[in-house]
Design a protein around this motif. Structure first.
Motif, PDB file in Angstrom:
ATOM      1  N   ARG A   6       0.846  -1.199   0.000  1.00  8.97           N
ATOM      2  CA  ARG A   6       0.000   0.000   0.000  1.00  8.97           C
ATOM      3  C   ARG A   6       0.884   1.253   0.000  1.00  8.97           C
ATOM      4  N   VAL A   7       0.464   2.234  -0.791  1.00  3.07           N
ATOM      5  CA  VAL A   7       1.283   3.438  -0.992  1.00  3.07           C
ATOM      6  C   VAL A   7       0.569   4.670  -0.417  1.00  3.07           C
ATOM      7  N   SER A   8       1.271   5.391   0.466  1.00  2.40           N
ATOM      8  CA  SER A   8       0.748   6.655   1.012  1.00  2.40           C
ATOM      9  C   SER A   8       1.561   7.826   0.495  1.00  2.40           C
ATOM     10  N   VAL A   9       0.887   8.946   0.271  1.00  2.00           N
ATOM     11  CA  VAL A   9       1.577  10.197  -0.055  1.00  2.00           C
ATOM     12  C   VAL A   9       1.217  11.221   1.024  1.00  2.00           C
ATOM     13  N   VAL A  10       2.234  11.873   1.582  1.00  2.00           N
ATOM     14  CA  VAL A  10       2.046  12.893   2.615  1.00  2.00           C
ATOM     15  C   VAL A  10       2.312  14.267   2.005  1.00  2.00           C
ATOM     16  N   LEU A  11       1.343  15.183   2.153  1.00  2.00           N
ATOM     17  CA  LEU A  11       1.509  16.540   1.620  1.00  2.00           C
ATOM     18  C   LEU A  11       1.420  17.558   2.762  1.00  2.00           C
TER      19      LEU A  11
END
Ligand SMILES: Nc1nc2c(ncn2[C@@H]2O[C@H](COP(=O)(O)OP(=O)(O)O)[C@@H](O)[C@H]2O)c(=O)[nH]1
Ligand SMILES: [Mg+2]
Length: 234
Positions: A6-11
């Protein structure tokens, strides 16, 4: 998903109303991102309202600062692979695919914005910033026995959950010089770190760190002090 991961992106977002929505959509359009976490860092504009119109999860971080915002995002992200980025239009959503390709062999994959061929015309990466980022990265590389490094300040990077769990409790920086600490702690733990070229475009909205010479120099000096401090303590 990337394979079975699973891939998360933090902005991290401080007054990014003009681009936050497009940024979230751009990262999701890569087709591999499962979760986008927007960390609203006391924005006084409509950043939160705009983020709510997207599929992103919105969290509020009251401690002001680039490092505080990113560290909160790292705690909130649930993916097996966690990617840090910025919602200001400087990074391209599909570049996450480059980070992911290298994540098969490395624990941390850092972007570099100093590759001339990938610096877009409007990008804030003139000769002074380019050489400065390169020089501080070289100091980090040589003092901490790292791989070839050419950028000390590229937010776009990936860390595997197993690596994140190793270093997370030792991250201390809340300010703009947060990034090198992640790399130093990973290198100290003998994690596999690599740097790869990514696109760097012009920003939408106002820059809060490298927009002024004063901010740039302050961040640079803080990074050098951090790199030396960790070297002496080692
Ligand atoms: N400078 C700064 N940036 C923050 C803060 N909180 C979150 N951010 C975010 O961190 C990122 C880096 O800041 P930015 O202005 O783009 O700096 P630049 O990349 O050097 O132009 C942006 O996505 C900001 O919205 C904060 O307190 N200070
Ligand atoms: Mg930026």
């Amino acid at each position: 998903m990337y394979g079975d991961k699973r891939v998360s992106v933090v902005l991290p977002a401080y007054n990014e109303e003009s681009h936050i929505r497009t940024a979230v959509e751009d990262f999701l359009a890569s087709g591999v991102v499962d979760e986008v976490v927007v960390v609203d860092n006391n924005s006084r504009d409509r950043t939160a309202e705009e983020a709510r119109k997207t599929a992103a999860r919105l969290v509020s971080e009251p401690a002001q600062g680039y490092g505080h915002a990113l560290r909160r995002g790292l705690r909130e992200a649930e993916g097996d692979l966690v990617i840090l980025a910025e919602p200001d239009g400087t990074f391209i959503g599909r570049d996450v695919l480059k980070l992911l390709a290298y994540s098969e062999d490395f624990d941390m994959v850092c972007g570099t914005r100093t590759t001339r061929e990938l610096i877009w015309e409007q990008a804030n990466m003139g000769w002074f910033l380019r050489i400065g980022n390169w020089a501080v990265a070289k100091a980090l590389q040589f003092l901490h026995d790292g791989p070839s490094l050419s950028d000390c300040g590229c937010t776009l990077r990936l860390i595997r959950r197993s690596a994140l769990e190793r270093i997370q409790g030792r991250l201390t920086v809340g300010g703009s010089h947060f990034l090198p600490e992640m790399v130093i702690l990973a290198l100290r733990d003998r994690l596999r770190v690599i740097e790869i070229p990514v696109n760097y475009r012009g920003r939408v909205g106002e820059s809060k760190i490298t927009g002024t010479m004063k901010g740039t120099l302050r961040t640079g000096f803080n990074m050098i002090a951090l790199i030396l401090r960790h070297r002496i303590a080692a």
